[in-house]
Design a protein around this motif. Sequence first.
Motif, PDB file in Angstrom:
ATOM      1  N   ILE A 194      51.675  -3.573  31.819  1.00  0.00           N
ATOM      2  CA  ILE A 194      50.551  -3.020  31.573  1.00  0.00           C
ATOM      3  C   ILE A 194      50.081  -4.130  30.377  1.00  0.00           C
ATOM      4  O   ILE A 194      49.050  -4.832  30.595  1.00  0.00           O
ATOM      5  CB  ILE A 194      50.134  -1.935  30.802  1.00  0.00           C
ATOM      6  N   ILE A 252      43.624  -3.208  35.675  1.00  0.00           N
ATOM      7  CA  ILE A 252      44.553  -3.705  36.425  1.00  0.00           C
ATOM      8  C   ILE A 252      44.325  -3.856  37.832  1.00  0.00           C
ATOM      9  O   ILE A 252      44.614  -4.626  38.641  1.00  0.00           O
ATOM     10  CB  ILE A 252      46.062  -2.585  36.502  1.00  0.00           C
ATOM     11  N   ASN A 253      43.476  -2.941  38.472  1.00  0.00           N
ATOM     12  CA  ASN A 253      43.025  -3.051  39.720  1.00  0.00           C
ATOM     13  C   ASN A 253      42.017  -4.410  39.700  1.00  0.00           C
ATOM     14  O   ASN A 253      42.081  -5.022  40.884  1.00  0.00           O
ATOM     15  CB  ASN A 253      42.103  -1.764  40.128  1.00  0.00           C
ATOM     16  N   ILE A 256      54.490  -0.106  34.970  1.00  0.00           N
ATOM     17  CA  ILE A 256      53.625  -1.367  35.106  1.00  0.00           C
ATOM     18  C   ILE A 256      53.691  -2.058  33.980  1.00  0.00           C
ATOM     19  O   ILE A 256      53.444  -1.588  32.820  1.00  0.00           O
ATOM     20  CB  ILE A 256      52.053  -0.725  35.635  1.00  0.00           C
ATOM     21  N   CYS A 313      50.453  -0.244  40.753  1.00  0.00           N
ATOM     22  CA  CYS A 313      49.985   0.840  40.168  1.00  0.00           C
ATOM     23  C   CYS A 313      49.419   1.795  41.062  1.00  0.00           C
ATOM     24  O   CYS A 313      48.829   1.534  42.039  1.00  0.00           O
ATOM     25  CB  CYS A 313      48.546  -0.086  39.508  1.00  0.00           C
ATOM     26  N   VAL A 342      49.782  -7.763  31.860  1.00  0.00           N
ATOM     27  CA  VAL A 342      48.608  -7.949  32.790  1.00  0.00           C
ATOM     28  C   VAL A 342      47.461  -8.220  31.743  1.00  0.00           C
ATOM     29  O   VAL A 342      46.497  -9.006  31.880  1.00  0.00           O
ATOM     30  CB  VAL A 342      48.371  -6.648  33.295  1.00  0.00           C
ATOM     31  N   LYS A 343      47.258  -7.548  30.594  1.00  0.00           N
ATOM     32  CA  LYS A 343      46.390  -7.702  29.593  1.00  0.00           C
ATOM     33  C   LYS A 343      46.334  -9.208  29.241  1.00  0.00           C
ATOM     34  O   LYS A 343      45.013  -9.757  29.012  1.00  0.00           O
ATOM     35  CB  LYS A 343      46.720  -6.797  28.457  1.00  0.00           C
ATOM     36  N   GLU A 360      50.778  -6.655  39.992  1.00  0.00           N
ATOM     37  CA  GLU A 360      51.004  -5.433  39.447  1.00  0.00           C
ATOM     38  C   GLU A 360      50.286  -4.344  39.984  1.00  0.00           C
ATOM     39  O   GLU A 360      50.603  -3.262  39.949  1.00  0.00           O
ATOM     40  CB  GLU A 360      50.940  -5.398  37.936  1.00  0.00           C
ATOM     41  N   SER A 361      48.734  -4.934  40.265  1.00  0.00           N
ATOM     42  CA  SER A 361      47.902  -3.919  40.786  1.00  0.00           C
ATOM     43  C   SER A 361      48.631  -3.136  42.214  1.00  0.00           C
ATOM     44  O   SER A 361      47.979  -2.111  42.638  1.00  0.00           O
ATOM     45  CB  SER A 361      46.619  -4.536  41.208  1.00  0.00           C
ATOM     46  N   LYS A 392      50.093 -10.832  38.354  1.00  0.00           N
ATOM     47  CA  LYS A 392      48.819 -10.370  39.065  1.00  0.00           C
ATOM     48  C   LYS A 392      49.164  -9.537  40.285  1.00  0.00           C
ATOM     49  O   LYS A 392      47.992  -8.909  40.993  1.00  0.00           O
ATOM     50  CB  LYS A 392      48.260 -11.743  39.623  1.00  0.00           C
TER      51      LYS A 392
END
Length: 1001
Positions: free
Chosen positions: A510, A462-463, A508, A874, A513-514, A870-871, A868
């Motif tokens: 997740i 995520i970062n 988040i 997090c 994002v994946k 979401e980091s 994009k």
Amino acid sequence: MSDRMYPIPFENIIEWIIDEYSRLGTIFGVRKFVHIDSKDKIDLFGEHMEVPFGPAAGPHTQLTQNIIASYVAGCRFFELKTVQTLDGEDLCVNKPCINARDEGYNVEWSTELTVEQALEEYVKAWFILKLLSKEYGFGDENGFIFNMSVGYDFEGISSPKIDAFIEGLKDASSSPIWLQCKEYTLKNINRFKNIDKEFVQNISPNICTSITLSTLHGCPPEEIERIASYLLEEKHLNTFVKCNPTLLGYDYARKTLDEMGYDYLVFDDFHFKDDLQYEDAVPMIKRLLQMATKNNLTFGVKLTNTFPVKIAHDELPGEEMYMSGRSLYPLSIALAYKLAESFNGNLKISYSGGADAYNIDKIAEAGIWPITIATTLLKNGGYERCIQLADKLRNLNPDNYARISPSAIKELKENAVIDPYYRKPIKPLHNNKINKKVPLVDCFISPCKLGCPINQEIPTYINLMGKGKYKDALKVIIDRNPLPFITGTICSHPCTTKCTRNFYEEYIKIRDVKLEAAKAAYNDIMNELSSPITKSHTKVAVIGGGPAGLAAGYFLGRCGMNVTIFEKRKSLGGIVKHVIPEFRISSDSIQKDIELIKKMGIEVKLDHEQNNIEELKEKGYKYILLAVGAWNPVNLRLENGNPIDALDFLENIKNGNKEYELGKDVVVIGGGNTAMDTARAAKRVEGVNNVYLIYRRTKKYMPADEEELLLATEDGVIIKELLSPAKFKKGKLCCEEMKLGEIDNSGRRKPIKTGNIVNIHADSIISAIGQNTDTCLFQSNGIKVENNNVIVNEETCESNIENVYVVGDALRGPSTVVESIADSIKSSLSIMDKENIKDKGFGTYFNKQNMEDAYVKKGTIEKFDDIKNESKRCLECNMVCETCVDVCPNRANISITVPGKSMSQIIHIDSLCNECGNCEVFCPYDSAPYKDKFTLFNTEKDFLESKNQGFYMCNNNGSECRIRLNDEILKIDLNNDHNTLPADIKNIITTVNEKYSFLMR
């Protein structure tokens, strides 16, 4: 260890603040400060405050350090915790007493200190805030207001004990604690840079000019009026009277909470009948307003007292608790509107009841202030949540504070009942705990990673996505997950149930994002991937080309094994490819994952059923993985009729059978994700008008993901709850109505037959109640099966036959894709270990992350539309957790930096803990930090009476201490290098002595 906390003496608090600030740049653990230099202050009671909000009379205003932490984070109005004649050791509070996991509950109703101690705490806090405002430039020394709170009846409030408390806060100048504060500060004036003797001499001893009256439920209106009159006329105090949501009436409260999803809250009409009635409240308030005007004072109401409900689900010990937070907001704001209307906006309303970052500015804009908060501060982020609230309020137009706007409050009331934030989700908040006990040291974890069956490095990718490093992010993902498109689209994402962001706004995203990483970097990754140059001669047969088989082929192929996948159908993908509808996941996405796996050089044999293990061994396959799916339907028992099997139906639809004859009305039976897919697919069949999905429990207990349930509803599927099908005859499905009973072994309320019959018109019925694995394959090959379950080694998935493994649905029955991948990892690692092969993957990724960036995000409610970003949400729990530090009102859990450790360590301060239990609620471990973390004791008596592992310093030179480790008590000289103390523990104690000595009093 007892449930009593000890107040910190004034001089110790000053030393603590100065030392902590100079060494760490923090004050009582608060890292981010609010400095207010605006000249615009809000007037109230002839006093001023820079922003009109602060902590409510509760856990955040009981001790001096709590008030200080609130102030430096931006609070400027402090409703001091309620005092009553029953106090100290005489006050029995059930412990734990707080549970703020979602909406808040508590059973503590007034200060647990003695009244005399409470007075001292508030005087100390007042004096110290004056010093801090000047020394560190937090704001004007006259920019905050203290408001005392008393209860519960006239006899107690007019008693000498409470009278001394009231008078002591009106003018503290002659009290011993005031003199002590002043004397110590003047003697140690050299410790301060911006404070001189004149400033100290001019600190006002008039701490409170206002009071909030809190009465018990059932207090008669004449008693309330008598107390308020006494406070106005005899004590000459600006007065707020707390009002209860019971003024709305039982029917309104019950209907509102039921419609918003809080139907599980248990309460009857007792308090509604026993409490102050609205028709009595209005004339009483009018008389008190006149009295206040006559005495040149302010009178108003405080909305609202917490809402009493039964303890029905073991939320806390006892019989009754008080509800607060987001579930209280729609009731509190409704009462505010009702009173605003009755008084045409001319009644001053002080507000508490679910105020937080979502609404605090809107409440203030409607003219309701000051605003006090509690439940939101008990969640992750803790006091630092105040920073965002202060920012929302500090720039509001002062005109908003002039007068209450009934129309604005009406809009808030109407929005409250429809806003998704205040409504309870269909599915309750998942258990955030991981099944491990918190260790004494190095307890920081990523709950999302441990909640993921394959332990994906989630915060890392995520970062990386936030930095735009899409290829690097995808590399991290496919290290343990070779199906990024499939899992990025339909993964059950158990990781999100553990995400700490659930306690802020929402988890988040997740999975999304994946998928974004897969889309962005797939081509680059495919250009880089290649089959290993060196191939092992060892052959592996994988039977089944679904997710489990594909994943196993990838992992084994990646390390150079000679892998062949045998698939009986004409294409790979299993149930995902052949059954799950195209509208949920496209065939193109599935094929991309298949192509990625093929890059590992595996051989694929399609249209090739393989059922004989011995035959495969004879062909030279040393290892065999059985990854067949769970295709056998669970039979639906109906007296008449033959329902269509859901998988057969979905596969036909997926294969393009658009002429499926279902009729106009279709009933789908089941409550899982397959049932949702089936119902949505049926809705798309030509000629179908209505699709009914029936389930014997309620939506809340359906196994389907909430998002899948909502998508089905959006598609027009009609959900029929609490129905159990019995027979199907002549176009009618006969169902028996059910009701919910006690909670069963599954953790759900058991459906109980009522005897009532409901008929539903149905042209066709589709059964989606589950599938089983065909165990004949295993039994015919000598694989051990018990009660239709394949028996394997849980660590390796190896069966009783050496080198034969069972994974995925073949092992578990219908399972998730990510669980299938997890099985494939176990079996692949087992084979690699046997072959003495080191895999190229399963590595630890070191992505440069900044710990300070993680701290900045704490306490801030934030949502973005762009995945994009979401980091930015997090919390990077792999870098910083400190949840127990955040949620402790008393600052009894402390984060310390220990040399040689990359992450902070947590210690517990015994003397500051009252065992409220809040840290246990939020700790990601199945543990209670106040019991399970390494504990600092300030007295030998406390050390000996506790069972906590921890230490007590025996002398002033910081070398000799007593330590409890496990059940053994040791006496240690820290200067002796030959002692047997574990290095980590010794380092913690040494660090406390050398860098955090202010913790020891």
